[in-house]
Write a protein that holds these residues in place. Structure first.
Motif, mmCIF file in Angstrom:
data_model
loop_
_atom_site.group_PDB
_atom_site.id
_atom_site.type_symbol
_atom_site.label_atom_id
_atom_site.label_comp_id
_atom_site.label_asym_id
_atom_site.label_seq_id
_atom_site.Cartn_x
_atom_site.Cartn_y
_atom_site.Cartn_z
ATOM 1 N N CYS A 252 -18.251 -46.055 52.172
ATOM 2 C CA CYS A 252 -18.997 -45.668 53.401
ATOM 3 C C CYS A 252 -18.593 -44.079 53.469
ATOM 4 O O CYS A 252 -19.422 -43.141 53.822
ATOM 5 C CB CYS A 252 -18.487 -46.434 54.589
ATOM 6 S SG CYS A 252 -19.165 -47.809 54.907
ATOM 7 N N CYS B 188 -19.010 -50.838 57.674
ATOM 8 C CA CYS B 188 -17.695 -50.660 58.210
ATOM 9 C C CYS B 188 -17.426 -49.114 58.593
ATOM 10 O O CYS B 188 -16.516 -49.212 59.661
ATOM 11 C CB CYS B 188 -16.666 -51.342 57.380
ATOM 12 S SG CYS B 188 -16.092 -50.325 56.096
ATOM 13 N N GLY B 189 -17.665 -48.282 57.881
ATOM 14 C CA GLY B 189 -17.279 -46.974 58.122
ATOM 15 C C GLY B 189 -16.158 -46.334 57.594
ATOM 16 O O GLY B 189 -15.762 -45.253 58.084
ATOM 17 N N HIS B 190 -15.365 -47.270 57.074
ATOM 18 C CA HIS B 190 -14.065 -46.834 56.631
ATOM 19 C C HIS B 190 -13.720 -46.990 55.221
ATOM 20 O O HIS B 190 -12.541 -46.892 54.733
ATOM 21 C CB HIS B 190 -13.048 -47.305 57.618
ATOM 22 C CG HIS B 190 -12.777 -48.854 57.789
ATOM 23 N ND1 HIS B 190 -12.498 -49.368 56.944
ATOM 24 C CD2 HIS B 190 -13.285 -49.452 58.703
ATOM 25 C CE1 HIS B 190 -12.449 -50.734 57.408
ATOM 26 N NE2 HIS B 190 -13.122 -50.864 58.462
ATOM 27 N N CYS B 191 -14.568 -47.949 54.470
ATOM 28 C CA CYS B 191 -14.360 -48.020 53.181
ATOM 29 C C CYS B 191 -14.395 -46.817 52.088
ATOM 30 O O CYS B 191 -15.196 -45.858 52.523
ATOM 31 C CB CYS B 191 -15.137 -49.190 52.625
ATOM 32 S SG CYS B 191 -16.789 -49.134 52.413
ATOM 33 N N CYS C 55 -21.204 -50.602 51.283
ATOM 34 C CA CYS C 55 -20.056 -50.837 51.991
ATOM 35 C C CYS C 55 -19.536 -52.062 51.402
ATOM 36 O O CYS C 55 -20.195 -53.063 51.553
ATOM 37 C CB CYS C 55 -20.435 -50.972 53.314
ATOM 38 S SG CYS C 55 -19.058 -51.533 54.455
ATOM 39 N N ALA C 56 -18.201 -52.163 51.312
ATOM 40 C CA ALA C 56 -17.468 -53.331 50.840
ATOM 41 C C ALA C 56 -17.289 -54.148 51.733
ATOM 42 O O ALA C 56 -16.898 -55.200 51.436
ATOM 43 C CB ALA C 56 -16.129 -52.682 50.228
HETATM 44 ZN ZN LIG Z 1 -17.748 -49.484 54.555
#
Ligand SMILES: [Zn+2]
Ligand SMILES: [Zn+2]
Length: 342
Positions: A94, A88-91, A102-103
């Motif tokens: 990440c 996702c790039g934002h958890c 990644c969640a």
């Molecule tokens: Zn993530």
């Protein structure tokens, strides 16, 4: 275009679906071959985390048909594979650089449309060139990437002995990488004789014929170990609890068990905590991969990961049901591939 489409677990058809949209950062891929994985059997039965309606398939190679307006890395006609796993790039994970954890991870062929289809669209950042690799080798890019991540997770101490239980395609890929990754011997165990022959052909040091009797398996596998008392690394690569339960007894003091096979979420192992304590055994899990495609493709190019003789069956897309059946219950099945060019 034609694709496998599940409405719900157990309920699929090979049917006409709309062509996938191609965004500015996407490439449209004409699928050549897609490997059928044990996960696809789990998705069929609803025992894996799939989102339905679903087109499964996460191991693929094909040819670029069209590129999005902002894609400069690829051109139509290039042969490519796709990393199906998307972070996702934002958890928290990440942002800490732990992308595989990644969640909100999503998989093509699990949460998003996959590759048992004539065409698939993917973000170009998930796409890797396989130019120069034979198709029957390149179609193993995804399982080899998972094996590469398994090796990375294992973090083995050089000079040890390793046992991989389960001579399925990914077990054999991981066995080879463990061998070139610093183990001084690699043993592979399985019930099925022809899979052990394939393992021997791929250069593992020894193979052990297993039975359905756990006590007998422990005796045979331990007796085959170089030191006679087990292995520094034991990999569970069958996804069965019967094998999971014999891993700790087969591990040498200070050794590591790697849980690599996929079981149902509700299954449990029986493990002695005293043994973990007294003998300082480590148990690790390895889940898919996120950043291992480039390394996997390199290993396939150099032959550090060989795939000779692993593909046993090929089916056209229309016969997806037969392909699943072969993988689940044909005793002669090893790697089953959907070939869209046939
Ligand atoms: Zn993530
Ligand atoms: Zn898979």
């Amino acid at each position: 275009m034609k694709a496998v489409r599940y409405q719900a677990p157990g309920d699929f058809a090979v049917t006409d679906v709309p062509m996938p949209p191609v965004g500015p950062l996407d490439v449209l891929i004409k699928v050549h071959q897609s490997g059928v994985c044990g996960t696809d059997v789990h998705l069929h039965h609803g025992t894996y985390i799939g989102v339905y309606p679903l087109t499964p398939g996460h191991e693929t190679i094909g040819e670029i048909e069209e590129v999005g307006t902002e894609v400069t890395r690829f051109q139509p006609g290039q042969r490519v594979t796709v990393n199906p796993n998307i972070y996702c790039g934002h958890c928290e994970y990440c942002l800490a650089g732990q992308l595989v954890r990644c969640a909100n991870t999503e998989g093509m062929g699990v949460h998003r449309p996959g590759f048992f289809a004539e065409y698939a669209s993917a973000d170009h950042r998930q796409v890797f060139s396989v130019d120069g690799l034979e198709s029957d080798t390149a179609v193993f890019a995804e399982p080899t990437a998972c094996a590469m991540h398994g090796l990375e997770t294992l973090g083995q101490r050089p000079g040890g002995s390793a046992l991989v239980i389960g001579a399925g395609p990914t077990g054999l890929l991981l066995a080879q990488l463990i061998g070139s990754g610093g183990a001084t011997s690699v043993t592979v165990g399985d019930i099925v004789p022809f899979k052990l022959e394939t393992a021997a052909g791929l250069g593992v040091d020894s193979t052990v014929s297993m039975t359905k009797d756990p006590a007998q398996n422990i005796d045979r596998l331990r007796a085959a170990s170089p030191t006679g008392d087990g292995y520094d690394v034991v990999v569970e690569a069958t996804g069965t609890t019967a094998v999971g339960n014999i891993c700790v007894p087969l591990t040498r003091n200070g050794g590591t068990v790697l849980v690599y096979g996929v079981t149902r979420p509700d299954e449990r192992l029986s493990i002695s905590p005293f043994e973990l304590f007294r003998r300082e055994i480590t148990i690790k899990g390895s889940y898919a991969e996120m950043t291992s495609f480039a390394a996997a493709i390199s290993a396939l190019r150099t032959g550090r990961a060989r795939t000779d003789g692993i593909i046993s069956h090929k089916f056209p897309l229309d016969d997806y049901g037969k392909a699943l059946e072969a993988l689940a219950s044909d005793p002669t099945a090893h790697k089953v591939v959907i070939d869209l060019r046939s």
